[in-house]
Design an enzyme around this catalytic site. Structure first.
Site, PDB file in Angstrom:
ATOM      1  N   LEU A  37      -9.866  -5.852  -5.791  1.00  0.00           N
ATOM      2  CA  LEU A  37     -10.737  -6.115  -6.937  1.00  0.00           C
ATOM      3  C   LEU A  37     -10.624  -4.942  -7.897  1.00  0.00           C
ATOM      4  CD1 LEU A  37     -14.116  -7.572  -5.547  1.00  0.00           C
ATOM      5  CD2 LEU A  37     -12.589  -8.672  -7.189  1.00  0.00           C
ATOM      6  N   ASP A  38     -10.559  -5.228  -9.193  1.00  0.00           N
ATOM      7  CA  ASP A  38     -10.512  -4.159 -10.194  1.00  0.00           C
ATOM      8  C   ASP A  38     -11.773  -3.306 -10.125  1.00  0.00           C
ATOM      9  OD1 ASP A  38      -8.068  -4.994 -11.189  1.00  0.00           O
ATOM     10  OD2 ASP A  38      -8.976  -6.344 -12.658  1.00  0.00           O
ATOM     11  N   PRO A  39     -11.700  -2.042 -10.555  1.00  0.00           N
ATOM     12  CA  PRO A  39     -12.884  -1.167 -10.503  1.00  0.00           C
ATOM     13  C   PRO A  39     -14.116  -1.742 -11.191  1.00  0.00           C
ATOM     14  CG  PRO A  39     -10.928   0.145 -10.897  1.00  0.00           C
ATOM     15  CD  PRO A  39     -10.489  -1.293 -10.948  1.00  0.00           C
TER      16      PRO A  39
END
EC number: 5.4.99.25
Length: 287
Positions: A37-39
């Site tokens: 998952l992206d930050p």
């Protein structure tokens, strides 16, 4: 420790940051996750503990997200964490115009990954090369989007559209936001993202990073997480063959080359591949 955690990833950290924190909290080195998952994103991050990491490749590739697209601007990262590279506003945009464009993004589609992504090119992550100022040519990839549902529309100078998206692995919601904005001629970037389902785990049953500790370890069994697979219970004789890497003769197996979860006395002992009347060991887990 053996099993899976349904982690609700917080915003502002990477998926690997979560792994490092869990290693510290649980004093366990062998931990992996089932899909980056992206930050900026939050939501379901499947976590495997111990030997369960060997089962990660067999997670369902079906994922679901709630994402908000902001129109009237484009960014370097295709989300609001990036630098604005085009800004024109889109106060004239209507929901009807958007709904005309959505069908082209459903089904098997070609998608160009964001320049800032974890995809490796020549042994380096794209985001590392982009940060170094390199412009890297990456071919589009075929991804699958099963469903897009409009949840909310907020008009304005930079109107926002919230969508419920069900898709397969490898689909970038950031790229979908970018491409939808391009199709509408106004630009688009991802303003918010929550993964609400991944690998058979749902946001409603997820747990915060802060709540997880050795004395509070809400484990899910492989049978729960791999519920999309057929499961087979071995007897003692079959188990002996299984543990020695030999194919097991079974009745009622699914079609050839299907993955099958395998148990003995209700405990997961691995994953096999069907072939006629035999189940061939692929992953063997011993106590």
């Amino acid at each position: 420790m053996f099993g899976f955690l349904n982690l609700n990833k917080p915003a502002g950290c990477t998926s690997h940051d979560c792994i490092n924190e869990l290693r510290r909290r649980l004093r366990l080195k062998r931990i992996g996750h089932g899909g980056t998952l992206d930050p900026m994103a939050t939501g379901v991050l499947p976590i495997a503990l111990g030997a369960a990491t060997r089962l990660l490749p067999y997670l369902s590739d079906r994922k679901a997200y709630i994402g908000t697209v902001r129109f009237g601007m484009s960014t370097t990262t295709d989300d609001i964490t990036g630098e604005i590279c085009q800004e024109q506003g889109a106060s004239h945009l209507t929901l009807a115009a958007i709904q005309e464009q959505l069908p082209q993004f459903i089904g098997e589609i070609e998608q160009l990954p964001p320049a800032y992504s974890a995809i490796q090119v020549a042994g380096q992550r794209l985001y590392a090369r982009a940060r170094a100022g390199e412009v890297v040519s990456v071919p589009p990839r075929i991804v699958t989007v099963y469903r897009i549902e409009v949840l909310h529309w907020q008009p304005g100078r930079y109107p926002e559209l919230t969508l419920h998206i069900t898709c397969g692995s490898g689909t970038y919601i950031r790229a979908l936001a970018r491409d939808l904005g391009t199709a509408l001629g106004v630009g688009g970037t991802l303003a918010a993202l929550q993964r609400i389902e991944s690998g058979g785990l749902r946001i409603e049953e997820s747990h915060s990073l802060e709540s997880i500790a050795p004395e509070h370890l809400p484990l899910c069994s492989p049978q729960e997480v791999l519920s999309h697979l057929p499961w087979l219970e071995l007897n003692a004789a079959q188990l002996n063959d299984w543990y020695h890497g030999r194919a097991v003769i079974c009745e009622g197996l699914p079609p050839a080359d299907s993955c099958v979860g395998v148990t003995f006395a209700t405990a997961c002992v691995g994953v096999g591949i069907s072939g006629g009347d035999r189940l061939h060991p692929k992953v063997v887990l011993k106590e």
